[in-house]
Every structure is written in structure tokens, then in C-alpha cells.
Design a protein around this motif. Structure first.
Motif, PDB file in Angstrom:
ATOM      1  N   PRO A 115       0.813  -1.225   0.000  1.00  0.00           N
ATOM      2  CA  PRO A 115       0.000   0.000   0.000  1.00  0.00           C
ATOM      3  C   PRO A 115       0.843   1.270   0.000  1.00  0.00           C
ATOM      4  CG  PRO A 115      -0.785  -1.543   1.653  1.00  0.00           C
ATOM      5  CD  PRO A 115       0.506  -2.091   1.137  1.00  0.00           C
ATOM      6  N   SER A 116       2.082   1.205   0.507  1.00  0.00           N
ATOM      7  CA  SER A 116       2.906   2.408   0.487  1.00  0.00           C
ATOM      8  C   SER A 116       3.399   2.712  -0.930  1.00  0.00           C
ATOM      9  CB  SER A 116       4.084   2.278   1.463  1.00  0.00           C
ATOM     10  OG  SER A 116       5.102   1.505   0.906  1.00  0.00           O
ATOM     11  N   MET A 117       3.189   1.772  -1.874  1.00  0.00           N
ATOM     12  CA  MET A 117       3.555   2.026  -3.268  1.00  0.00           C
ATOM     13  C   MET A 117       2.374   2.562  -4.075  1.00  0.00           C
ATOM     14  SD  MET A 117       6.719   1.341  -3.611  1.00  0.00           S
ATOM     15  CE  MET A 117       7.056   1.054  -5.340  1.00  0.00           C
ATOM     16  N   LEU A 118       1.327   2.979  -3.397  1.00  0.00           N
ATOM     17  CA  LEU A 118       0.102   3.395  -4.084  1.00  0.00           C
ATOM     18  C   LEU A 118       0.355   4.437  -5.173  1.00  0.00           C
ATOM     19  CD1 LEU A 118      -2.967   3.310  -4.385  1.00  0.00           C
ATOM     20  CD2 LEU A 118      -3.143   4.982  -2.559  1.00  0.00           C
ATOM     21  N   ILE A 119       1.174   5.442  -4.866  1.00  0.00           N
ATOM     22  CA  ILE A 119       1.386   6.514  -5.846  1.00  0.00           C
ATOM     23  C   ILE A 119       2.059   5.964  -7.102  1.00  0.00           C
ATOM     24  CG2 ILE A 119       2.628   8.688  -6.242  1.00  0.00           C
ATOM     25  CD1 ILE A 119       2.017   9.382  -3.315  1.00  0.00           C
ATOM     26  N   GLN A 120       3.058   5.101  -6.901  1.00  0.00           N
ATOM     27  CA  GLN A 120       3.728   4.471  -8.039  1.00  0.00           C
ATOM     28  C   GLN A 120       2.743   3.630  -8.859  1.00  0.00           C
ATOM     29  OE1 GLN A 120       6.885   4.848  -9.000  1.00  0.00           O
ATOM     30  NE2 GLN A 120       6.740   3.371 -10.665  1.00  0.00           N
TER      31      GLN A 120
ATOM     32  N   HIS B 212       0.611   5.892 -10.896  1.00  0.00           N
ATOM     33  CA  HIS B 212       1.360   6.407 -12.051  1.00  0.00           C
ATOM     34  C   HIS B 212       1.330   5.392 -13.182  1.00  0.00           C
ATOM     35  CE1 HIS B 212       3.186  10.205 -11.149  1.00  0.00           C
ATOM     36  NE2 HIS B 212       3.705   9.801 -10.011  1.00  0.00           N
ATOM     37  N   GLU B 213       1.655   4.163 -12.849  1.00  0.00           N
ATOM     38  CA  GLU B 213       1.761   3.139 -13.893  1.00  0.00           C
ATOM     39  C   GLU B 213       0.405   2.817 -14.497  1.00  0.00           C
ATOM     40  OE1 GLU B 213       4.104  -0.256 -12.686  1.00  0.00           O
ATOM     41  OE2 GLU B 213       5.505   1.042 -11.622  1.00  0.00           O
TER      42      GLU B 213
ATOM     43  N   GLN C 228      -2.112   4.879 -14.702  1.00  0.00           N
ATOM     44  CA  GLN C 228      -2.520   5.998 -15.547  1.00  0.00           C
ATOM     45  C   GLN C 228      -1.769   5.973 -16.870  1.00  0.00           C
ATOM     46  OE1 GLN C 228      -3.815   9.803 -14.003  1.00  0.00           O
ATOM     47  NE2 GLN C 228      -2.137  10.777 -15.089  1.00  0.00           N
TER      48      GLN C 228
ATOM     49  N   VAL D 286      -6.109   9.934  -2.532  1.00  0.00           N
ATOM     50  CA  VAL D 286      -4.776  10.165  -3.101  1.00  0.00           C
ATOM     51  C   VAL D 286      -4.896  10.656  -4.546  1.00  0.00           C
ATOM     52  CG1 VAL D 286      -2.622   9.038  -3.773  1.00  0.00           C
ATOM     53  CG2 VAL D 286      -3.629   8.563  -1.546  1.00  0.00           C
TER      54      VAL D 286
ATOM     55  N   PHE E  83      -5.826  14.237  -4.646  1.00  0.00           N
ATOM     56  CA  PHE E  83      -4.890  15.169  -4.023  1.00  0.00           C
ATOM     57  C   PHE E  83      -3.813  15.620  -5.002  1.00  0.00           C
ATOM     58  CE2 PHE E  83      -1.161  16.320  -1.534  1.00  0.00           C
ATOM     59  CZ  PHE E  83      -1.715  17.160  -0.582  1.00  0.00           C
ATOM     60  N   TYR E  84      -3.308  14.700  -5.799  1.00  0.00           N
ATOM     61  CA  TYR E  84      -2.155  15.003  -6.642  1.00  0.00           C
ATOM     62  C   TYR E  84      -2.589  15.450  -8.035  1.00  0.00           C
ATOM     63  CZ  TYR E  84       0.531  12.789  -2.958  1.00  0.00           C
ATOM     64  OH  TYR E  84       1.091  12.479  -1.755  1.00  0.00           O
TER      65      TYR E  84
ATOM     66  N   ARG F  45      -1.174  15.404 -10.899  1.00  0.00           N
ATOM     67  CA  ARG F  45      -0.853  14.629 -12.105  1.00  0.00           C
ATOM     68  C   ARG F  45      -1.836  13.499 -12.379  1.00  0.00           C
ATOM     69  NH1 ARG F  45       4.138  15.622 -14.603  1.00  0.00           N
ATOM     70  NH2 ARG F  45       4.194  13.641 -15.654  1.00  0.00           N
ATOM     71  N   PHE F  46      -2.660  13.190 -11.385  1.00  0.00           N
ATOM     72  CA  PHE F  46      -3.654  12.140 -11.619  1.00  0.00           C
ATOM     73  C   PHE F  46      -4.947  12.763 -12.119  1.00  0.00           C
ATOM     74  CE2 PHE F  46      -1.218  10.007  -8.028  1.00  0.00           C
ATOM     75  CZ  PHE F  46      -0.417   9.309  -8.904  1.00  0.00           C
TER      76      PHE F  46
ATOM     77  N   ILE G 145       8.923   6.213 -15.750  1.00  0.00           N
ATOM     78  CA  ILE G 145       8.024   5.794 -14.687  1.00  0.00           C
ATOM     79  C   ILE G 145       7.825   4.286 -14.728  1.00  0.00           C
ATOM     80  CG2 ILE G 145       5.667   5.939 -13.858  1.00  0.00           C
ATOM     81  CD1 ILE G 145       5.787   8.890 -14.694  1.00  0.00           C
TER      82      ILE G 145
ATOM     83  N   ALA H 243       3.782  13.318  -7.410  1.00  0.00           N
ATOM     84  CA  ALA H 243       2.708  13.299  -8.403  1.00  0.00           C
ATOM     85  C   ALA H 243       2.114  14.685  -8.571  1.00  0.00           C
ATOM     86  CB  ALA H 243       1.641  12.292  -8.000  1.00  0.00           C
ATOM     87  N   GLY H 244       2.941  15.697  -8.345  1.00  0.00           N
ATOM     88  CA  GLY H 244       2.475  17.049  -8.589  1.00  0.00           C
ATOM     89  C   GLY H 244       1.741  17.655  -7.417  1.00  0.00           C
ATOM     90  N   ALA H 245       2.465  17.897  -6.329  1.00  0.00           N
ATOM     91  CA  ALA H 245       1.894  18.634  -5.206  1.00  0.00           C
ATOM     92  C   ALA H 245       3.029  19.414  -4.559  1.00  0.00           C
ATOM     93  CB  ALA H 245       1.245  17.696  -4.200  1.00  0.00           C
TER      94      ALA H 245
ATOM     95  N   VAL I 256       5.819   9.696   0.639  1.00  0.00           N
ATOM     96  CA  VAL I 256       6.671   8.511   0.451  1.00  0.00           C
ATOM     97  C   VAL I 256       5.933   7.265   0.931  1.00  0.00           C
ATOM     98  CG1 VAL I 256       8.808   7.374   1.184  1.00  0.00           C
ATOM     99  CG2 VAL I 256       8.835   9.789   0.628  1.00  0.00           C
ATOM    100  N   GLU I 257       5.119   7.444   1.964  1.00  0.00           N
ATOM    101  CA  GLU I 257       4.355   6.304   2.475  1.00  0.00           C
ATOM    102  C   GLU I 257       3.139   5.994   1.611  1.00  0.00           C
ATOM    103  OE1 GLU I 257       3.406   6.905   6.594  1.00  0.00           O
ATOM    104  OE2 GLU I 257       5.463   7.405   7.122  1.00  0.00           O
ATOM    105  N   GLY I 258       2.980   6.751   0.533  1.00  0.00           N
ATOM    106  CA  GLY I 258       1.889   6.478  -0.400  1.00  0.00           C
ATOM    107  C   GLY I 258       0.586   7.161  -0.044  1.00  0.00           C
TER     108      GLY I 258
ATOM    109  N   ARG J 178      -1.831  10.823   1.026  1.00  0.00           N
ATOM    110  CA  ARG J 178      -1.980  12.236   0.669  1.00  0.00           C
ATOM    111  C   ARG J 178      -0.838  13.013   1.296  1.00  0.00           C
ATOM    112  NH1 ARG J 178      -7.469  14.052  -0.404  1.00  0.00           N
ATOM    113  NH2 ARG J 178      -7.119  16.052   0.526  1.00  0.00           N
TER     114      ARG J 178
END
Lengths: 184, 535
Positions: free
Chosen positions: A27-32, A35-36, A38, A66, A69-70, A72-73, B4, B217-219, B232-234, B236
């Protein structure tokens, strides 16, 4: 909701599962992972988020929080080409606003919107770190430097020509991944 | 989106027991002994003049091939790591960094050695080192350049930091907007692993350390340290309440050292050449050099690295070769959206942490945007406030609502609808935001307004009182007037989207200022030069 397939057109889980897998189901790789996903799908609609949440065994609300929030998504599909005008300080001082105005007029869209024919999405982006070449505009992954409003119109025409642009052919069906991939 | 999907982690400890090409301490020493300083290369008049610069963080940038670790070895690369592992205890390493006087290059300028000391002394066997490569300040690109042109320096420095605080795992948090930097750093990490400079038993000295990349991711707020850790912990990227500080309770609740890219890039040189050498450069309170991204209305823009204490005048006029097109200097903006505008009367201020704060700006990450007389200072404040409204994370009220209110005031001012009391209201709101916001983003969000109010109050007053923009920059301050050249052709009237132009055919037309939206369509459409833009 049945998430093995989002709209009956393509197997959603087949795309998402390997992405989650190679990121260790962490779950800590959620942002990665987002990205992939998307990159593969072009955007992150609700059922995609649901599927990721299922795979990671976390609440969909957390994935949604998440994604929203960002910057780029995106939850809406983009056009064939994404125009990102840098509005960092250096670009602003060198006249990026005039470029944006010109684009808004030429394409008849606001920022973040896609043209009616689905060819261009106009984005205003954060500093891309090419300040010595300001103002800078990205079209997809191509960096255009020292852009003027006039030059911008010329640049646009290149992208239209390159695609042998015809409005009838280039309407993007937001559901299909193959067409989304063309822009990446 | 290069980089990426190409990037994947598959190595943990033990994944590769034997290194492909292990590097030994002896080999490193031999290469370091043969290393010579790069001669300063003058790139000609298009580039900032090299003579007044002093390169430490950027020393290798442009001189080595960033995709070849062998080039970095030839520039005494990883020699500092070897030296640290061989000769010093962790406490001694921290002492060297403390003695050097190195301070955080990301903005706030907290002494790096003290950060390391706190994390070193924090209890717990699992600790982390993190590199902040979320270079969000518009107008700054030194971190991008270091990562793209000298990625091994950051890896080496992070390994040194890990040794000093007792960490065995590190993260580089890097913006997704920098695909080339991600690619090169990734490659560099792979090479360092091949040579046994990351992983198990580094250089055969029993020290373990491995490094991972995490993409942003753009913030913008993720440049704030606690927000970065959340990201880093994924999660918000919203800031956490401090204390506890990251040095005590950081990433995954473990003691964490978090430094900026440029800060790390200084570390290997400090270890190699000693703290005395480093502290001999710069001013009393600010040691070493600072990289600035010189941009805006300046002849030769680009990255420059100067000793702390160099004056703005030297940077802009001697290194940057002045203002183009014979225009006059009006202000220099430092510190990005948290900084301020420095007027001509402070051009001789030496640039260091304290001096910049004293004149109402801050060092920030080193963006330095030069503005000529055509730029409206209210417009600049509005530009930054738009940025802040967009980037405020929304967690705390003073920042979330304060930035919006400030922007509304600024919009009123640039549209000529404000009253003098609005300026006072802005000042009081800014003070509330400064004292009550959760993180540095909100606390400093009003700085662009406060600094422009401090030095360019007359411009605000001209907007409010005289409904006039002295710099002829604010679109809504312009007035469109039809002069006697008008032939009454109706062209402008049909071009006007607001139907603000009245008049019968073949008679002079009139623009109704109340209806006019200042789009300039009439000016563009007129063939007889009958429309004037007045300020």
C-alpha cells in the motif's frame, strides 16, 4: 460492483494486477501504482480505483483521496495531445500568460479542458525546471523553448499535421486503452 | 512519461549476494589520488560569467558523463564514503558536518549536522535517510541539474548520512515532472549496486545501505518535510504536526534524516577536503556556496554557484550580465512563493540566510527571478497567490481560506475595485496566517504580498486610489478609447464580445468603460488605428 471488467470492453484486472504485483502489493507504493496505471490507461476512473483498492486490500476512499490530491492524476480522459504551458515564475515573467490566452482563444477551451474534437488538452503546469529557456511549453513529452504566442500556433499546426488530423477520425473514445496509449 | 514504468525495484538485501564488479577501497584511493580539479570552463557571453562563481555542489555538473560511474570515480567519487567508513566513527562524521557549518539548502537553512545528530541520538534500531528532490519552487532547477548531471554525488552523500545516523535504508523523493533525472538516478543506483557501493557490506567494511526512488505526483506541499514523508508512504501529502520532528519520528514513524539534493551534493566535498576548507568559504553565519537559478529579465540566465555573501548586484550585473533591452532593474524575487521581492535599494545586500530574511525575503531553494520595470508588483503578488491557492493542501484553515481571501483582495486591487481599507485587511490576515498555519507553506504564503507591500506600497496605492497600474501591466487597468480616426465602420462593434461599443454607421463610435471586458478585440480589429489603449 463487478470489478474484473470495468465496462465489459477490456479486462481491467488484467491490466492492474501485474502493476500491483510488481510493486509488491504494498500500500505504500500506491502513488507508483497509480502512475503506472494511468500510463497504461490514460486516466483513473472510479472503477479503476476500486480495482486497485481491492488488489491492495484498502478502502477505495483512500485511493480516491490520493488520486484527487495530486495534480498529475486525472479522472477524466485527456485528448490526443496534452499541451502543458509552464507557469513557473520565470515563464510568467517572460510572458507565459499571453501564450495561455492565445491557446484559449485558438482552441476555444479553458485550462484543464479538452477540445471538442478530442485532439488537444490544455493544461497549465507547475515549473518544469527549464527556466533558462522560458517560456516553456510541453506538448506531450516534447519541450518547446522560448515560445511566443505566434510560435505556439505554429507548433500546434505541426501536431495537427503529424497526426494527419481529421476531426472525424480522431474522436477519442474514452473507454479504450489502445487509443489512450497513442498519446503517451 | 519516460522513466516511470521503466523503474522497478527488485533488490532488497540479500537479493544479490555477489556484486557484479565489486569496487575495493584501494582502487578508490588510487583513483582519488589521480583526480584533478576541473578547469573552469567559460561558455561564452550567452552564459553566466564563470569567473565570480565557485563550484562545490555543481563541481562535476557538465564535466562528467552522469551515466558512467567510472567518470565519477575519476573525479574522486565515492572516495569520501570510503574515507568515512575507514577512518571515522559516526559521531566524528557528524562533528565534521557540524564544524563545516553546512546548512540546509532547501530553504529554511537548518544546520545539517544538528539534524544528523538528533537522528543519531534518537532511540531505535531502524532509521531512514531521505532526500528531498521535490523541487517545487517555480523558477528553481538546481536539484534537477544535480540529479541529472551528477547523480552519484547524491547517492554517496546519502550513504555517508546513513552511516552517520545508523540508517540502512534510504529514499529519494523526486518529482514526476523530472523524467530524465529519474532515469539517470535509477541508472546510477543500479551501477552503485553493481560496484558494491550500495547493498550489503559496502566496500567490505560491514556497512549496509540501499536506496529506493519514490515519485511525486504534482503537489507543491510535498516539498515540506512531513508532507513529503506522508507522500513517500503512499498517502496524501499533507503535513504532520511537529513535534515530533522527523529526526525522532519520521518515515514509518522511525527516526529519519531528511535533506535537500543540494545539501547532499555538498557533503562528499566536505568529507574529502575537510570542514575547515568548507567553512573558510562564505559568511559568518552561512558557510559554503549557494546555487541560484538565475532567470527572468536577465541577459545570461542559468544555474550559478557563488560563495554565500555575494551581493545581488554582483550576481545580476556581473555574472548575469544585467538586464536586457536597456530596461531598468525593478526587483529580484528570491525564495519562490515563500519569498519576497527585493528592490533596487537592497541590491548590495550580501546573499545569505539571515540577510535575506532581514529584508523580508528568504533564501528558499535558490530561485532568483529578475524583473524589469515593466512588471507590476501587485501582479506578481497575485501570481504567487494564485499558485498558493492551487497548492494549499487544505488541511489547516488559515492557509486554506487565507490564501483564497488574499487572492480575492489582490484581484479586487488589480481590477480597480479595491479600497484603502483592503490593504490593511490584507496585512492583518497575512499576520494571522503567519502565526497560525500548520506548516511552513501557510506560514510563509503571505510573504510575496507582505514584501511587495513593504517596498512597492506606492504601486498598490496607485491601483487602489488612482485606479491606475504604473507598470502598464494589469490588463484590467487599461482603458480602450476610440479616437478621431474612427470611420464608423462597425468592425470593432461586431468584434466586441461584451457589446460595449455603440454608435451608428459612418459616425465615431464610443466604448462604454463599464461594459468593456478589456479583451482588446476592438484594437485588433480596427484598420484605421482608431482605438487607443490608455493607462
Amino acid at each position: 460492483m463487478e470489478t474484473s471488467c470495468c465496462c465489459g470492453q477490456y479486462p481491467l484486472r488484467e491490466i492492474i494486477q501485474p502493476i500491483v504485483e510488481r510493486n509488491g502489493r504494498d500500500p505504500s507504493m500506491l502513488i507508483q501504482i497509480l502512475h503506472e496505471t494511468q500510463e497504461a490507461m490514460g486516466y483513473l476512473p472510479q472503477d479503476v480505483q476500486q480495482c486497485i483498492a481491492d488488489e491492495l486490500k484498502m478502502p477505495p476512499a483512500e485511493v480516491y483521496s490520493v488520486v484527487t490530491f495530486y495534480s498529475r492524476f486525472t479522472m477524466t480522459p485527456k485528448g490526443l495531445h496534452t499541451i502543458s504551458v509552464c507557469l513557473g515564475t520565470a515563464c510568467y515573467v517572460k510572458g507565459a500568460e499571453a501564450i495561455i490566452e492565445k491557446l484559449k482563444k485558438t482552441l476555444a477551451v479553458g485550462s484543464g479542458q479538452t477540445t471538442a474534437d478530442g485532439v488537444f488538452t490544455l493544461d497549465i503546469c507547475r515549473c518544469v525546471g527549464a527556466c533558462n529557456k522560458a517560456p516553456v511549453v510541453y506538448v506531450d513529452n516534447d519541450q518547446h523553448e522560448f515560445v511566443t504566442p505566434e510560435l505556439m500556433v505554429e507548433i500546434l499546426s505541426h501536431y495537427r499535421d503529424d497526426q494527419e488530423y481529421s476531426a472525424a477520425e480522431s474522436i477519442v473514445d474514452p473507454g479504450l486503452p489502445e487509443q489512450e496509449e497513442a498519446q503517451l | 512519461m519516460n522513466g516511470i514504468s521503466t523503474y522497478h525495484e527488485n533488490t532488497g538485501f540479500g537479493a544479490r549476494p555477489l556484486y557484479a564488479r565489486p569496487m575495493t577501497s584501494t582502487q578508490l584511493k588510487a583513483l582519488a589520488a589521480a583526480a584533478t580539479d576541473h578547469p573552469a570552463k567559460d561558455l561564452g557571453s550567452d552564459h553566466p560569467s564563470i569567473e565570480k562563481q565557485c563550484r562545490i555542489a555543481l563541481a562535476n555538473c557538465g564535466y562528467i558523463d552522469p551515466e558512467r560511474i567510472e567518470d565519477y570515480f575519476d573525479a574522486a567519487g565515492y572516495f569520501a564514503l570510503d574515507k568515512v567508513l575507514e577512518q571515522y566513527t559516526p559521531r566524528q562524521v557528524i562533528q565534521i558536518v557540524l564544524d563545516s557549518g553546512l546548512r540546509g539548502r532547501g530553504g529554511a537553512g537548518f544546520p545539517t549536522g544538528r539534524k544528523w545528530l538528533f537522528a543519531h541520538e534518537a532511540p531505535g534500531y531502524k532509521k531512514f535517510v531521505v532526500c528531498n528532490a521535490d523541487e517545487g519552487d517555480p523558477g528553481a532547477f538546481m536539484d534537477r541539474s544535480v540529479l541529472e548531471l551528477d547523480p552519484h554525488a547524491v547517492i554517496e552523500a546519502m550513504a555517508i548520512a546513513a552511516y552517520a545516523v545508523g540508517a540502512d535504508e534510504g529514499y529519494v523523493y523526486i518529482r514526476a515532472e523530472y523524467p530524465v533525472a529519474v532515469k539517470r538516478l535509477n541508472k546510477a543506483i543500479g551501477q552503485a549496486r553493481d560496484y558494491g557501493l550500495l547493498g550489503h557490506d559496502i566496500l567490505g567494511r560491514g556497512f549496509n545501505f540501499d536506496l529506493h526512488i519514490r515519485l511525486g505526483a504534482g503537489a507543491f506541499v510535498c516539498g515540506e518535510e512531513t508532507a513529503l514523508l506522508n507522500s513517500v508512504e503512499g498517502k496524501r501529502g499533507t503535513p504532520r504536526l511537529r513535534p515530533p520532528f522527523p529526526a525522532i519520528k519520521g518515515l514509518f514513524e522511525k527516526p529519519t534524516v531528511l535533506n535537500n539534493v543540494e545539501t547532499y551534493a555538498n557533503v562528499p566535498a566536505i568529507i574529502r577536503r575537510g570542514s575547515d576548507w568548507f567553512s573558510s568559504i562564505g559568511t559568518d553565519g552561512s558557510k559554503g556556496t549557494k546555487v541560484f537559478a538565475l532567470g527572468g529579465n536577465v541577459v545570461s540566465g542559468g544555474l550559478i554557484e557563488v560563495p554565500m555573501g555575494t551581493t545581488l548586484r554582483q550576481i545580476i550585473f556581473e555574472i548575469g550580465n544585467g538586464i536586457p533591452d536597456g530596461r531598468a532593474f525593478k526587483a529580484a524575487q528570491t525564495g519562490g512563493p515563500s519569498g519576497g521581492c527585493i528592490p533596487a535599494e537592497h541590491l548590495d545586500t550580501p546573499v545569505d540566510y539571515e540577510s535575506l530574511v532581514r529584508i523580508g525575503s528568504m533564501m528558499g531553494s535558490g530561485g532568483l527571478i529578475v524583473m524589469n520595470e515593466d512588471k507590476c508588483m501587485v501582479g506578481i503578488a497575485k501570481f504567487f497567490m494564485e499558485f498558493m491557492v492551487e497548492e494549499s493542501c487544505g488541511k489547516c484553515t488559515p492557509c486554506r481560506l487565507g490564501t483564497r481571501q488574499l487572492l480575492r483582495f489582490l484581484e479586487k486591487i488589480t481590477r480597480g475595485q479595491a479600497e484603502m481599507s483592503d490593504i490593511e485587511a490584507m496585512e492583518s490576515l497575512a499576520e494571522t496566517m503567519r502565526s497560525t498555519s500548520l506548516c511552513a507553506l501557510g506560514q510563509t504564503a503571505a510573504n510575496p504580498v507582505l514584501s511587495t507591500l513593504r517596498y512597492f506600497r506606492h504601486e498598490y496605492e496607485a491601483h487602489v486610489r488612482d485606479k491606475r497600474c504604473p507598470s502598464r501591466d494589469c490588463k484590467f487597468m487599461a482603458r480602450f478609447v476610440i479616437n478621431d480616426n474612427c470611420k464608423g465602420c462597425r468592425k470593432c462593434a461586431s468584434a466586441c464580445p461584451a457589446e460595449a461599443i455603440s454608435g451608428t454607421a459612418k459616425k465615431k463610435h464610443i466604448i462604454d468603460g463599464k461594459l468593456c471586458v478589456k479583451c482588446g478585440a476592438c484594437l485588433e480589429s480596427c484598420k484605421f488605428e482608431a482605438v487607443d489603449k490608455e493607462w
